[in-house]
Scaffold this active site. Structure first.
Site, mmCIF file in Angstrom:
data_model
loop_
_atom_site.group_PDB
_atom_site.id
_atom_site.type_symbol
_atom_site.label_atom_id
_atom_site.label_comp_id
_atom_site.label_asym_id
_atom_site.label_seq_id
_atom_site.Cartn_x
_atom_site.Cartn_y
_atom_site.Cartn_z
ATOM 1 N N GLU A 163 0.649 -1.277 0.036
ATOM 2 C CA GLU A 163 -0.024 -0.120 -0.024
ATOM 3 C C GLU A 163 0.813 1.283 0.002
ATOM 4 O O GLU A 163 0.564 2.166 0.907
ATOM 5 C CB GLU A 163 -0.950 0.063 1.067
ATOM 6 C CG GLU A 163 -2.184 -1.012 0.998
ATOM 7 C CD GLU A 163 -3.198 -0.755 1.779
ATOM 8 O OE1 GLU A 163 -3.294 -0.024 2.895
ATOM 9 O OE2 GLU A 163 -4.217 -1.475 1.755
ATOM 10 N N GLU A 367 -5.446 -8.670 0.281
ATOM 11 C CA GLU A 367 -6.040 -8.306 1.337
ATOM 12 C C GLU A 367 -7.730 -8.103 0.949
ATOM 13 O O GLU A 367 -7.596 -7.612 -0.159
ATOM 14 C CB GLU A 367 -5.720 -7.077 1.991
ATOM 15 C CG GLU A 367 -4.373 -7.489 2.974
ATOM 16 C CD GLU A 367 -3.804 -6.016 3.715
ATOM 17 O OE1 GLU A 367 -4.772 -5.431 4.185
ATOM 18 O OE2 GLU A 367 -2.570 -5.852 3.782
HETATM 19 C C1 BG6 Z 1 -4.481 -2.418 4.963
HETATM 20 C C2 BG6 Z 1 -3.225 -2.510 5.651
HETATM 21 O O1 BG6 Z 1 -4.561 -0.979 4.698
HETATM 22 O O2 BG6 Z 1 -5.698 -2.489 5.795
HETATM 23 C C3 BG6 Z 1 -3.307 -3.522 6.875
HETATM 24 O O3 BG6 Z 1 -2.533 -3.420 4.800
HETATM 25 C C4 BG6 Z 1 -4.539 -3.347 7.580
HETATM 26 O O4 BG6 Z 1 -2.164 -3.502 7.485
HETATM 27 C C5 BG6 Z 1 -5.596 -3.325 6.947
HETATM 28 O O5 BG6 Z 1 -4.681 -3.871 8.972
HETATM 29 C C6 BG6 Z 1 -6.956 -2.854 7.518
HETATM 30 O O6 BG6 Z 1 -6.944 -1.654 8.378
HETATM 31 P P1 BG6 Z 1 -7.216 -1.638 9.717
HETATM 32 O O7 BG6 Z 1 -6.826 -0.089 10.188
HETATM 33 O O8 BG6 Z 1 -8.518 -1.925 9.928
HETATM 34 O O9 BG6 Z 1 -6.346 -2.491 10.377
#
Ligand code: BG6
Length: 467
Positions: A163, A367
């Site tokens: 990211e 993700e």
């Molecule tokens: C992504 C990241 O932006 O989103 C992760 O790569 C992150 O590291 C995930 O945990 C979810 O975001 P958050 O703030 O809910 O943990």
């Protein structure tokens, strides 16, 4: 589709984590501090010192991943375990840890997918200017060489930088931007240019040192909807999409700055300084696939040309507007999670198709997932039906995208196991496996399979036929 295509036979059904969110052991076995370790935490949320204690429990965790049937596991290597100061002496114990982790995965036939850098820049490099300093490019190249040398015989899938676009768009969130800078946005786009160079060098090095491995970028990509069919809204959506998405893929794939994003930087007085030879390096590196994180689409409208454009929507805060360019708005057609993030499975298919059309490369989802307040019930049960529903809908859309002709090679939802959320502590859980701890009370950290664990196991066992 009347004739739905199946998921490919060797589809990488996986799950994801990142080092600082899951490992803990933040200062053990020679690990140096990263910007994440040194960052002030939002009040009421856990720090990352113990996290899910995966550093000490990786064998138990990987046995559970194997039981779930994972074909792939996407994790990140903590740069500061390998080089406590970002550069200099190698820390052998860091090499040992990831060697053991990789070997453990391979003993169960789980394919390691390795992120080289997931937000946790070594603090020692940050103190010397971090990504503003061109020396960090060399430090990353040196770190990359070490990773390929020690792990390249077994790791076939590499992701460069997690990211990068979110690090630039939300500059102060990760701790890589010095708040005392004169012109923070200009600084950020200079850092961005340096990260592009670091990435290009890592891609070239990977191809040189590990001819059988594949490597790609891993931005957060979300299709941008216009709020209406008003031409001004469409233009705003195009603007935002270039600034948010395409800037970060046009560079690795085509070796050039996206023109709309570049003119935006010109307007804002924040174009980076490009040194002689930089563009040649950027053009020379070709990724083998595009990895991307998808949580939800964004929706934007025409700018009102005042600061009201900057109002963030919900907690998501991904679409913060920019006077003169676009204004982030909520999408009335979408439901939201407990944390105010929009839920858009169809947007996932749209995003997959758009990426396929623009870049014509294999796609890997690194993700996608639902953060929620899970409840541990009597008898060690977690009924996370909402997570199952979220994932089911996204996998359905992934299959439709495959039927549309998208070359999707894998799906690694966030997250394999509960971990510390990047922005909202431990109470915001994403995992298939529950970790018994609270925000501040570490309890016994025992692992408990959630309902979604058994569900995903069956999805994998049937290669996505039974959802
Ligand atoms: C992504 C990241 O932006 O989103 C992760 O790569 C992150 O590291 C995930 O945990 C979810 O975001 P958050 O703030 O809910 O943990």
């Amino acid at each position: 589709h009347q004739n739905m295509k199946p998921f490919p036979k060797d589809f990488l059904w996986g799950a994801s984590t990142s080092a600082y969110q899951v490992e803990g052991a933040w200062n053990e076995d020679g690990k140096g501090p990263s910007v994440i370790d040194m960052k002030k935490h939002p009040e009421g949320t856990s720090d990352f010192k113990v996290a899910s204690d995966h550093y000490h429990r990786y064998k138990e965790d990987i046995a559970l991943f194997a039981e779930m049937g994972l074909k792939a596991y996407r994790f990140s290597i903590a740069w500061t375990r390998i080089y406590p100061n970002g550069t200099g002496e190698i820390n052998q114990k860091g090499i040992d840890f990831y060697n053991n982790l990789i070997n453990e995965l391979l003993s169960y036939n789980i394919e390691p997918i390795v992120t080289m850098y997931h937000f946790d820049l070594p603090y020692a490099l940050q103190q010397k200017g971090g990504w503003s300093n061109r020396e960090t490019i060399d430090a990353f190249e040196n770190y990359a060489r070490t990773l390929f040398k020690y792990f390249g015989d077994r790791v076939k899938y590499w992701l460069t930088i997690n990211e990068q676009n979110m690090m630039i768009l939300h500059g102060s969130a990760i701790g890589t931007l010095d708040p005392n800078m004169k012109n923070p946005q200009k600084e950020l786009y200079q850092q961005n240019h340096h990260m592009f160079l670091a990435q290009a060098k890592a891609i070239n090095l990977c191809h040189e040192m590990c001819p059988n491995a594949k490597i790609g970028p891993a931005p957060n990509i979300a299709y941008v909807y216009p709020a209406s069919s008003k031409p001004e809204d469409i233009l705003a959506a195009q603007n935002f999409s270039s600034i948010r998405n395409w800037l970060y893929l046009d560079m690795p794939v085509f070796g050039r700055y996206n023109s709309v994003a570049w003119s935006y930087m010109e307007e804002k007085g924040c174009t980076p300084t490009i040194q002689e030879g930089d563009m040649e390096i950027l053009e020379s590196a070709k990724p083998d696939f595009i990895a991307f994180n998808y949580y939800a689409t964004s929706t934007v409208a025409e700018s009102k040309n005042n600061t009201s454009d900057k109002n963030p929507i919900g907690d998501q805060q991904i679409t913060i507007g920019e006077p003169g360019f676009y204004r982030g708005v909520a999408n009335p057609y979408l439901e939201k999670t407990q944390f105010g993030w929009e839920i858009d499975p169809i947007g996932f298919r749209i995003t997959l198709c758009e990426l396929n059309d623009r870049y014509n490369l294999p796609l890997l989802v690194t993700e996608n997932g639902l953060g929620a307040y899970d409840k541990l019930e009597e008898g060690d049960v977690v009924n996370d039906d909402y997570r199952i529903e979220f994932l089911r809908k996204h996998i359905e859309q992934a299959r439709l995208a495959i039927s549309d002709g998208v070359n999707l090679i894998g799906y690694c939802p966030w997250s394999a196991i509960d971990l510390v959320s990047t922005h909202q502590g431990f109470s915001k859980r994403y995992g298939f496996i529950y970790v018994n701890r609270d925000e501040f009370d570490l309890k016994d950290l025992r692992r408990i399979k959630k309902k979604s664990f058994y569900w995903y196991k069956n999805v994998i066992a049937t290669n996505g036929e039974r959802l």
